[in-house]
Structure formats: C-alpha cells, structure tokens
Design an enzyme around this catalytic site. Sequence first.
Site, PDB file in Angstrom:
ATOM      1  N   GLU A 164      76.704  23.326  33.207  1.00  0.00           N
ATOM      2  CA  GLU A 164      76.661  24.607  32.507  1.00  0.00           C
ATOM      3  C   GLU A 164      77.395  24.525  31.169  1.00  0.00           C
ATOM      4  OE1 GLU A 164      78.715  27.016  35.324  1.00  0.00           O
ATOM      5  OE2 GLU A 164      77.059  27.088  36.740  1.00  0.00           O
ATOM      6  N   LYS A 166      76.774  33.008  27.630  1.00  0.00           N
ATOM      7  CA  LYS A 166      77.879  33.833  27.117  1.00  0.00           C
ATOM      8  C   LYS A 166      78.529  33.248  25.876  1.00  0.00           C
ATOM      9  CE  LYS A 166      82.193  32.283  29.390  1.00  0.00           C
ATOM     10  NZ  LYS A 166      81.906  31.296  30.446  1.00  0.00           N
ATOM     11  N   HIS A 206      84.121  24.544  37.743  1.00  0.00           N
ATOM     12  CA  HIS A 206      84.306  24.575  36.291  1.00  0.00           C
ATOM     13  C   HIS A 206      85.698  24.039  36.008  1.00  0.00           C
ATOM     14  CE1 HIS A 206      84.346  25.689  32.142  1.00  0.00           C
ATOM     15  NE2 HIS A 206      83.216  26.360  32.212  1.00  0.00           N
TER      16      HIS A 206
HETATM   17  C1  LIG Z   1      82.188  30.001  30.352  1.00  0.00           C
HETATM   18  C2  LIG Z   1      81.507  29.280  31.425  1.00  0.00           C
HETATM   19  C3  LIG Z   1      80.766  28.130  31.138  1.00  0.00           C
HETATM   20  C4  LIG Z   1      80.737  27.473  29.769  1.00  0.00           C
HETATM   21  O1  LIG Z   1      81.948  26.845  29.493  1.00  0.00           O
HETATM   22  P1  LIG Z   1      82.090  25.887  28.216  1.00  0.00           P
HETATM   23  O2  LIG Z   1      83.521  25.480  28.226  1.00  0.00           O
HETATM   24  O3  LIG Z   1      81.722  26.678  27.013  1.00  0.00           O
HETATM   25  O4  LIG Z   1      81.191  24.731  28.408  1.00  0.00           O
HETATM   26  C5  LIG Z   1      80.064  27.528  32.167  1.00  0.00           C
HETATM   27  N1  LIG Z   1      80.081  28.040  33.414  1.00  0.00           N
HETATM   28  C6  LIG Z   1      80.786  29.148  33.741  1.00  0.00           C
HETATM   29  C7  LIG Z   1      80.743  29.657  35.132  1.00  0.00           C
HETATM   30  C8  LIG Z   1      81.525  29.799  32.763  1.00  0.00           C
HETATM   31  O5  LIG Z   1      82.251  30.874  33.084  1.00  0.00           O
END
Ligand SMILES: *Cc1c(COP(=O)(O)O)cnc(C)c1O
Length: 425
Positions: A288, A80, A208
């Site tokens: 991620e 994304k 996260h």
């Molecule tokens: C947006 C998102 C990410 C990426 O986050 P960053 O801060 O760009 O590293 C990873 N995992 C999930 C579930 C997300 O919603």
Amino acid sequence: MQITAAETAGQLAPLPAKLRTCAAPGARASAGTVREALCAAALQADAEDAFFVADLGEVQRQYAQWAQLLPRVQPFFAVKCNPDPLVVKLLARLGAGFDCASRAELQQALDEGVAPHNIIYAHPCKPASHVRFARASGVAMMTFDNADELAKMRALYPGARAVLRILADDSGALCQLGRKFGAAPESTLGLLQTAQRLGVAVVGVSFHVGSGSQSADAFADAVLRARRVFDQAAALGMRLTLLDVGGGFPGRGDQSGLAFADVAAALRAALDQHFPPAAAAHVRIIAEPGRYFVASAFSLAVNVVARRVEPRADGPAFMYYVNDGVYGSFNCIVFDHQRPVPRVLTCRGRLVDASPAAAGFESSVWGPTCDSIDCIVPDGRLPELHVGDWLVFDAMGAYTICAASRFNGFKISDIVYVDTERALL
Ligand SMILES: *Cc1c(COP(=O)(O)O)cnc(C)c1O
C-alpha cells in the site's frame, strides 16, 4: 455496537463531497519539463498565486521502478496520500490497485474503472455506512484488528474477505500508526478463532511499518510476524491467500536518506525466506505505498508577497512572507514531520534556479496567515529576495494538498501538470 436489520438492508446515503483536490475539472497535462512549467508560470506578467507543477512522468517512472525491484508485489496506491485525479487515473491505467480508507476514496477508485478485486478497504475501524457502500460496490477485501469489527462485517457484509492487520514495529518511522491500529501478537490467535466462530472469512494478513519509515529492516521483521499468523491460521485449518505489506516506502530523494532500492532488497529477501515463491504460489502479495509514488512528482512554487528586514549587528536578517503555508500545503510540517527546504527560482525578477548557498543572509520564510505557527523555514540562509520573487520546494507531493485548509481566506494552490514520459498524453 448495534446494527439494525434496516441498516443492513438500508439504502445508501447520498454521495459525500468530492475529495479535496485542487486540480481544475478537466485538467490536462502538457509536454515539457518541470523546470519549463515552473518558469513559464512564474515569469508570466502579474503572476502571483502559488502553484504546483506535477509531473505525471515521475509517477510512471516510480511505477516502473517498483515493477522492476518488487515484481512479486502488486502496489495498491494509498489514495489518502494524494487523491489527485490525474495521478489516480494514471496509476489505474498502469495497473496499480488502490488502498482506500473511506467511502469517497472507494468511489474515486471505482469511478476510474478499477476492478473491485484491485481495491482494498484498508481501514481497521470503519463506519457502518461505508461498509455498506463497499458491499454494494463489491469491494470485499477489508482490514480489521479487533473483534467488534468482525461482528460488524458479519452483520453488514457477510461475504467480506477479512484481512487481519497486525502490529509492526514502527519505532523507526516518522509517523507511527501502531498506537492506533494493529493487533498485538498475543491477540491474533483469538481473533482468528472469533472470525471462525462468526463465519467471517479471513483471507490474509496486513501490516504497516509506519509512514516515513527510516529503517529497511522493519519490513523483514513484519514479514516474519505475518508468517507466524499464517501458521496460526493453518493450524486452525484456515488457508490464507493474501499478504499485504502495507506502506512506508520512501519517496525518491526522501529526507530520511533511505533508498527504495535498499528497502526493496530487504523486503525481497524476507519474502523469499518466509513466503518462498514455490511454497507460497497461492499467496497474492500486495503493498500500500502512498508517499513512494507521489512525493517527488510535485514541486511547489511560492511567491514572496511581503518581506521584513531586521537590522542586526552582524548584518540584516530577512523575513519573507509567501502565499502558501502551514495551514495550506505545508501542513506536512505539522502532520508529516517534514522540513521543506527551498531553492531560489527568481531573484529580483531574474531567473536563478539555484539551491541557496551558505553565504546568503539569515532568513526565515513564513506562510500567509495571521498565525505565528505559520512558519515554513524558521532559520535558513537565502540571497536577498524581493517582493515578487519565487521560491520552489521540491518533493511536495505526499500529504500536502490533501490536508490543506482555506484558513484565513487563502486558497489552496493550483496545479500545472506536465507529463515527461507522455504517460497520459
Ligand atoms: C497511510 C497509509 C498508507 C500509506 O503510507 P505511506 O507511508 O504513504 O506509504 C498505507 N496503508 C495504510 C493502512 C495507511 O494508513
């Protein structure tokens, strides 16, 4: 929630529209540096449209740094953040996995030949048709944080490998996600029991710490929380084999000042403490990262299409109108809480390429639309620029193009690719 048998067995809907990318079909990278590409495009006669220069080599360097500093953790790129086709192609070739949150993102990763076991459907609240698509594609790893989602998995994808997304402390992050997702500590035991009762296989835990995390300690705290859930599961006779430490890693030169090396060191220490390599040999550890890979790889050049000079007692103040703005790539100001700072590429048509000195004039920089919210730099200092001059904003690769609109009839900025590591050449 009701899921009919017809739906479970149902046919897949037609493919959704392509993800928002502004790369021309069949776009290729060329040799040369970012600066050469910026100058070549901006100094062309009649050049006017705003454009990105993307350096695939920078993505490759970030990948190499990850492998060096977090060797136990396989990165799954969060699509994304920037679904650019060449970035996705490159990361797939380098061996990254992919974090996808929708059918179209899953499709993009699969189209690059990514193996289903290197894709995680990392959205705790999924539309039924997207779950059916994951099933048809063999993408089994998917997150959940509530009992309804477990019932959905049981009905639509009994072979799913469920990953329990837990709440992390994201109070230090630019974009907090815990308001929307993540099982609270007091609910994790009940969810594991529900999964057991439904016969849904829970294989691991994810979290996260918030996007744009400003604290290296957030990861250590979250790894401890994950450890507790591993132990809860073990007490129920479940053996978890996946730890997903999520995103939130800073990009290079991040405005927060947080360095990836410091985050990686804190995470390494927490993993070694709570998931020591010998005892946790059966645990696959993934992450991620989104912003980390792409932020520093994209620079955006914008053209001064108009200006207004306001006479002031203490000298003139300049308002510059440029051709990408808050409704376009600079949506990161609204959604991602960024404060982009320009450097001057040309001044009166001559190449300058300098960060503005404090000695310049009071200046503001505005996007092209008719809305006054469309302000990129509310008050800064710049040398006197003229119509046709160029400004460059670095570190514009994360959460920019993907959420840009065409409001007011303005196009989404094109991309010129360079490849300073000859990563895809
Ligand atoms: C947006 C998102 C990410 C990426 O986050 P960053 O801060 O760009 O590293 C990873 N995992 C999930 C579930 C997300 O919603």
